[in-house]
Design a protein around this motif. Structure first.
Motif, short mmCIF file in Angstrom:
data_model
loop_
_atom_site.label_atom_id
_atom_site.label_comp_id
_atom_site.label_asym_id
_atom_site.label_seq_id
_atom_site.Cartn_x
_atom_site.Cartn_y
_atom_site.Cartn_z
N TYR A 10 0.84 -1.20 0.00
CA TYR A 10 0.00 0.00 0.00
C TYR A 10 0.88 1.26 0.00
CZ TYR A 10 -2.90 3.83 1.44
OH TYR A 10 -3.50 5.06 1.50
N ILE A 11 1.90 1.28 0.83
CA ILE A 11 2.81 2.43 0.87
C ILE A 11 3.43 2.64 -0.51
CG2 ILE A 11 5.00 3.30 1.81
CD1 ILE A 11 4.17 1.84 4.47
N ARG A 12 3.89 1.54 -1.14
CA ARG A 12 4.47 1.64 -2.49
C ARG A 12 3.47 2.24 -3.47
NH1 ARG A 12 4.23 -0.06 -7.17
NH2 ARG A 12 2.64 -1.63 -6.77
N SER A 13 2.22 1.77 -3.40
CA SER A 13 1.20 2.23 -4.36
C SER A 13 0.79 3.68 -4.13
CB SER A 13 -0.03 1.33 -4.29
OG SER A 13 -0.76 1.56 -3.09
N SER A 14 1.11 4.22 -2.95
CA SER A 14 0.73 5.60 -2.63
C SER A 14 1.55 6.62 -3.41
CB SER A 14 0.87 5.87 -1.13
OG SER A 14 2.24 6.00 -0.79
N GLY A 15 2.72 6.21 -3.87
CA GLY A 15 3.58 7.11 -4.63
C GLY A 15 4.55 7.93 -3.79
N VAL A 16 4.52 7.81 -2.47
CA VAL A 16 5.47 8.55 -1.65
C VAL A 16 6.82 7.85 -1.70
CG1 VAL A 16 3.69 9.44 -0.10
CG2 VAL A 16 4.95 7.39 0.54
N ARG A 17 7.87 8.59 -1.44
CA ARG A 17 9.20 7.99 -1.33
C ARG A 17 9.25 7.23 -0.02
NH1 ARG A 17 14.03 11.85 -2.05
NH2 ARG A 17 15.07 9.89 -2.47
N TYR A 18 9.90 6.07 -0.03
CA TYR A 18 9.97 5.27 1.19
C TYR A 18 11.21 4.38 1.15
CZ TYR A 18 8.39 1.29 -1.54
OH TYR A 18 8.30 0.29 -2.48
N VAL A 19 11.63 3.96 2.33
CA VAL A 19 12.73 3.02 2.48
C VAL A 19 12.27 1.97 3.47
CG1 VAL A 19 15.10 2.71 3.29
CG2 VAL A 19 14.49 4.79 2.04
N VAL A 20 12.34 0.71 3.05
CA VAL A 20 11.99 -0.40 3.94
C VAL A 20 13.24 -0.83 4.67
CG1 VAL A 20 11.16 -2.79 4.07
CG2 VAL A 20 10.12 -1.19 2.45
N GLY A 21 13.14 -0.92 5.99
CA GLY A 21 14.23 -1.42 6.82
C GLY A 21 13.80 -2.70 7.50
N PRO A 22 14.68 -3.34 8.23
CA PRO A 22 14.34 -4.60 8.88
C PRO A 22 13.34 -4.46 10.02
CG PRO A 22 16.54 -3.92 9.52
CD PRO A 22 16.08 -2.95 8.46
N MET A 23 13.18 -3.24 10.56
CA MET A 23 12.29 -3.05 11.70
C MET A 23 11.18 -2.05 11.45
SD MET A 23 13.48 -4.94 14.25
CE MET A 23 12.89 -4.16 15.72
N GLU A 24 11.30 -1.25 10.38
CA GLU A 24 10.31 -0.21 10.12
C GLU A 24 10.46 0.28 8.69
OE1 GLU A 24 11.41 2.66 13.06
OE2 GLU A 24 12.99 3.51 11.84
N THR A 25 9.46 0.99 8.23
CA THR A 25 9.49 1.62 6.91
C THR A 25 9.44 3.13 7.13
OG1 THR A 25 8.40 -0.26 5.87
CG2 THR A 25 8.28 1.85 4.71
N THR A 26 10.35 3.85 6.48
CA THR A 26 10.39 5.30 6.61
C THR A 26 9.91 5.92 5.31
OG1 THR A 26 12.24 5.17 8.16
CG2 THR A 26 11.85 7.31 7.10
N MET A 27 8.97 6.87 5.44
CA MET A 27 8.38 7.54 4.29
C MET A 27 8.78 9.01 4.30
SD MET A 27 4.56 5.92 4.71
CE MET A 27 4.50 6.23 6.48
N GLU A 28 8.81 9.61 3.11
CA GLU A 28 9.13 11.03 2.97
C GLU A 28 7.99 11.70 2.22
OE1 GLU A 28 13.25 12.45 1.93
OE2 GLU A 28 12.19 12.96 0.07
N GLY A 29 7.49 12.80 2.77
CA GLY A 29 6.41 13.52 2.10
C GLY A 29 5.77 14.54 3.02
N GLU A 30 4.58 14.96 2.63
CA GLU A 30 3.81 15.91 3.43
C GLU A 30 3.22 15.18 4.65
OE1 GLU A 30 3.63 19.21 2.78
OE2 GLU A 30 4.98 18.85 1.10
#
Length: 95
Positions: free
Chosen positions: A29-49
């Protein structure tokens, strides 16, 4: 508002053998949202508004519920700087 980082560690209470399946649905879902993101082993970090990212966090909880989670815990971290933040400024010296 400037770009922020929101990190999400989602912890759906589902059967053990379904845990990654549910987390994968949230990441999709995060990927489909179009925001920039980085998946890590413990959490996913997103960049945006901030508002957009917090809406994604809310939807992540809904996805877990739709997948049968009887409870959803989450750890959420927000990095806000009035001028904005970027993955590049935080990660460039490590690449």
């Amino acid at each position: 508002m400037a770009k922020v980082h929101v990190s999400l560690q989602i912890l759906p209470m589902v059967e053990r053998d379904r845990l990654y399946q549910v987390v994968d649905r949230v990441i999709e879902y995060i990927r489909s949202s179009g925001v920039r993101y980085v998946v890590g082993p413990m959490e996913t970090t997103m960049e945006g508004e901030m508002d957009e990212l917090l809406d994604i966090v809310k939807e992540a909880h809904r996805i877990c519920e739709q997948e049968g989670a009887w409870r959803v815990a989450a750890v959420i971290k927000i990095d806000y700087v009035p001028e904005g933040v970027s993955f590049e400024e935080k990660l460039e010296k490590y690449r």
